[in-house]
Design a protein around this motif. Sequence first.
Motif, PDB file in Angstrom:
ATOM      1  N   THR A  27      18.078  22.862  80.652  1.00  0.00           N
ATOM      2  CA  THR A  27      17.187  23.031  79.920  1.00  0.00           C
ATOM      3  C   THR A  27      16.686  25.058  81.256  1.00  0.00           C
ATOM      4  O   THR A  27      16.608  24.595  81.912  1.00  0.00           O
ATOM      5  N   ASP A  31      14.355  31.509  79.167  1.00  0.00           N
ATOM      6  CA  ASP A  31      14.798  30.674  78.110  1.00  0.00           C
ATOM      7  C   ASP A  31      14.174  31.813  76.954  1.00  0.00           C
ATOM      8  O   ASP A  31      12.415  31.080  76.725  1.00  0.00           O
ATOM      9  N   PRO A  32      13.585  32.806  76.328  1.00  0.00           N
ATOM     10  CA  PRO A  32      13.198  33.565  75.426  1.00  0.00           C
ATOM     11  C   PRO A  32      12.118  32.508  74.568  1.00  0.00           C
ATOM     12  O   PRO A  32      11.934  32.999  74.304  1.00  0.00           O
ATOM     13  N   ARG A  33      13.487  32.013  73.723  1.00  0.00           N
ATOM     14  CA  ARG A  33      13.247  31.347  72.657  1.00  0.00           C
ATOM     15  C   ARG A  33      11.850  30.753  72.649  1.00  0.00           C
ATOM     16  O   ARG A  33      11.714  29.795  73.246  1.00  0.00           O
ATOM     17  N   GLU A  34      11.589  30.233  71.407  1.00  0.00           N
ATOM     18  CA  GLU A  34      10.179  29.042  71.109  1.00  0.00           C
ATOM     19  C   GLU A  34      10.678  28.299  71.460  1.00  0.00           C
ATOM     20  O   GLU A  34      11.844  27.799  71.920  1.00  0.00           O
ATOM     21  N   LYS A  35       9.827  27.583  71.982  1.00  0.00           N
ATOM     22  CA  LYS A  35       9.954  26.102  72.828  1.00  0.00           C
ATOM     23  C   LYS A  35       9.637  24.758  72.014  1.00  0.00           C
ATOM     24  O   LYS A  35       9.239  24.841  70.848  1.00  0.00           O
ATOM     25  N   ARG A  68      17.395  21.684  68.405  1.00  0.00           N
ATOM     26  CA  ARG A  68      18.194  22.502  69.374  1.00  0.00           C
ATOM     27  C   ARG A  68      19.373  23.199  68.397  1.00  0.00           C
ATOM     28  O   ARG A  68      19.334  24.572  68.971  1.00  0.00           O
ATOM     29  N   GLY A  71      17.493  26.501  66.574  1.00  0.00           N
ATOM     30  CA  GLY A  71      17.336  27.950  67.327  1.00  0.00           C
ATOM     31  C   GLY A  71      16.186  27.355  67.964  1.00  0.00           C
ATOM     32  O   GLY A  71      16.134  28.582  69.281  1.00  0.00           O
ATOM     33  N   TYR A  72      15.758  26.691  68.713  1.00  0.00           N
ATOM     34  CA  TYR A  72      14.998  26.485  70.130  1.00  0.00           C
ATOM     35  C   TYR A  72      15.574  26.480  71.565  1.00  0.00           C
ATOM     36  O   TYR A  72      16.536  25.328  71.283  1.00  0.00           O
ATOM     37  N   ASN A  73      14.345  26.546  72.642  1.00  0.00           N
ATOM     38  CA  ASN A  73      14.627  25.554  73.489  1.00  0.00           C
ATOM     39  C   ASN A  73      14.415  24.657  73.889  1.00  0.00           C
ATOM     40  O   ASN A  73      13.106  24.527  73.807  1.00  0.00           O
ATOM     41  N   SER A 800      24.568  26.832  65.182  1.00  0.00           N
ATOM     42  CA  SER A 800      23.501  27.180  65.238  1.00  0.00           C
ATOM     43  C   SER A 800      22.985  25.842  63.279  1.00  0.00           C
ATOM     44  O   SER A 800      24.588  25.549  62.475  1.00  0.00           O
TER      45      SER A 800
END
Length: 873
Positions: A27, A31-35, A68, A71-73, A800
């Motif tokens: 991880t 990473d800008p994605r939602e955590k 994951r 789409g989540y980090n 995805s």
Amino acid sequence: MATERYNPRDAEPRWQAKWSEENVFVTDNNDPREKYYVLEMFPYPSGRIHMGHVRNYAMGDVVARYKRARGYNVLHPMGWDAFGMPAENAAMKNKVHPKAWTYENIATMRGQLKSMGLSLDWSREFATCDVEYYQRQQHLFLDFLEKGLVYRKNSKVNWDPEDMTVLANEQVIDGRGWRSGALVEQRELTQWFFKITDFSEDLLEALDTLDQWPEKVRLMQKNWIGRSEGMTIRWEIASGSDQKEVTVYTTRPDTLFGASFLAISADHPLAKEVSATNRAIEEFCDECRRAGTSLAALETAEKKGIDTGVRVRHPLDPTWELPVYVANFVLMDYGTGAIFGCPSGDQRDLDFARKYDLPVVAVVMPKDADASTFEIADTAYTDDGVMINSDFLNGLSTTDAFEQVAMRLTSQIFGDAPQGERKVNFRLRDWGISRQRYWGCPIPVIHCDDCGVVSVPKKDLPVRLPDDVSFDKPGNPLDRHPTWRHVACPNCGKEARRETDTMDTFVDSSWYFARFTAPWEDEPTDPKAANKWLPVDQYIGGIEHAILHLLYSRFFTRAMRETGHLDVKEPFRGLFTQGMVVHETYSRGEGLSREWLAPADLRIEEVEGQRRAFMLDGGEEVRIGGIEKMSKSKKNVVDPDDIIASYGADTARFFVLSDSPPDRDVIWSEAGVEGAHRFVQRVWRLISEASDALRAVAPSPGKQGEALAVSQAAHRTLKAVQADLDKLAFNKAIARIYEFVNTLAAPLAKVSAGGEESGFTSAVREAAEILIHLIAPMTPHLAEECWQRLGNHGMVAKASWPSFDESLVAVNEVTLPVQVNGKKRGELTISREADQDMVIAAVLELDAVKAVLSGQAPKKVIVVPQRIVNIVV
């Protein structure tokens, strides 16, 4: 065409290696994605994982893989809760150093967990016995100390004279140490404490914000914190002591007229005074001190007491004197160490009063009872009601009586102060963290004869445990180490001594979730990372940790906020407590000669509809017992390594997830495991046999006929499974997957036979890919094999999550309740497009309607479109 069987021994290590090579589960904090942070309670490295671990970590892994794909980090780390007494016990028993024993066990268990195919970020791994970890824990201790959240005081402790260590209340069983069996002594020791009580109100109130926690866990924590509104009442001592008064805390001042005795703790100053001149009282107090003081021990122990000879005056009637007893159910740590007993309103007090022939006066009765006849027999009346036999309180409700007594006692002067005072009390006590053990985090302070207690400067951290210690004698090896404890005072430079107590291992597990957010930092946390990742979105673990571990973690988060290490209040947003893995037991012999037998040593047969067990060696029939938690003592354990070697990790994961709701126990059975294995093989066979034809087309939904039906089934299952996984309903998701495989079996067989038009084959391929996505969180290795078999590039682990098509999941039917003269008689399921005449005709054909009409025509049929049908007769 024939296809080879799925071979987990080949596939599973191969995919695990690929995931590792490509750092799929590492991880990136940037990473800008939602955590999404998913965490299972980390294990103690006892030597080998068990099936409870398999279930716990399989659940967390499903969540991690699913989120994951959505789409989540995802942060999904692993570590080891590695300090504690078992390592010291192993050192004494096996002549091995605790460090060596611990790290060997970690290596073994790490390999076992990796064989499960868990999507863990192993780059963040640490053990709490790593110097790098406990150095930061010492840093936190010093920060808490500076903030006033740590203090040192003399405290009464349970002392095991054989193991030479402090025991928690729960470790004292029938007055003896849980491990040594030695009679426990009560000692006054200087102990270190965390001021958890500073946050009592906040810890309690914030439970209402934890709406993603099980209600039972929140209730357990509320009861442990134990907020109560009551009064402290000063009782004048009339005789038997040189002291002037005894102060009692009570939540029921309304029942004062039902008082028949006072009870005090064996450690109350009054008890100490009278025992000094009375041998019988002294012996009774000693007996009380040896008994267990856990809640469970107090609840189950026989209630005993001894009359001190002291008498006190009733605060509402000075002509009325009551005896004072030392009682084994009163603790000095709770309230004031003294209570008044109202036998009619408390079962414990009633049992005590009956035993010692004390008065029982009913003072509260149900609202509809008759005061002239109401009395207490063998059961106390503990509910609210109407006051009786209570002088000026008679006829009042218990609430109003409370207020009347409170007003009178707060205005009534005894000596130079009010006789009573309103008070909010908490059951929660400060957390004593001192342990007289070697294998724990050293407390970073130094004792100087001139300067007193001095903090170790942070630049001198860590205070390392010495490796050259001996366990040939009971007690703490740090106390007898020739050099380690001797150190210069940081203030004056004179000879001084290190603190030899180490920290309670609950400390280690009270902040590890924060360290995982940036385990490479020199500080305990990187506040930016901690604030980003915390609170943990989904925390998973056993109900046995519902109180202490979770409460201490909540305290630590608040203390770390106070000291600038993070800026969140609660550590865990979502909490899930999974059930255990249980197994039937097997034994032979009776009584003391009874021998428990391992499942691996037996052959189970079905004989005339009855299950029977026989020894593999010799064929002797043995007893099949009840279903119990897997335990080494009863040998009803199943080794995960054996299951993975025989069936593969995917089968083990699929079974523990599928057999029962995740919050309930799962019964391990060979038949269940074999059923899961057959399913794995069936999915592989269906996909493999159709793979040549499926690879030739692109996936797309069907438009009409059978192709449309396949796509509708696929998309409806996708939507339903998605909803189940969002709710952690793993067993429901798997039931839908089973059903979907049954639906998809015939279309896949048709495709594999050849000759189908491309639109149908494309729909089947899309459905097959949806199936692979659905099983990927549960059986990740099988999913990768199937994905590759269809000619897809990349890994499912990186793919995805598919989206369902609303037009394909819409159900073109509606269910209408059917009433006859306003009373529901049945339901009608019919197409949404059906007109009113079609609805009426269908309703009149329902058996339930025909039975009511008995051949008569209805006067009127009222159809409310899409809502209801009402027949008027």
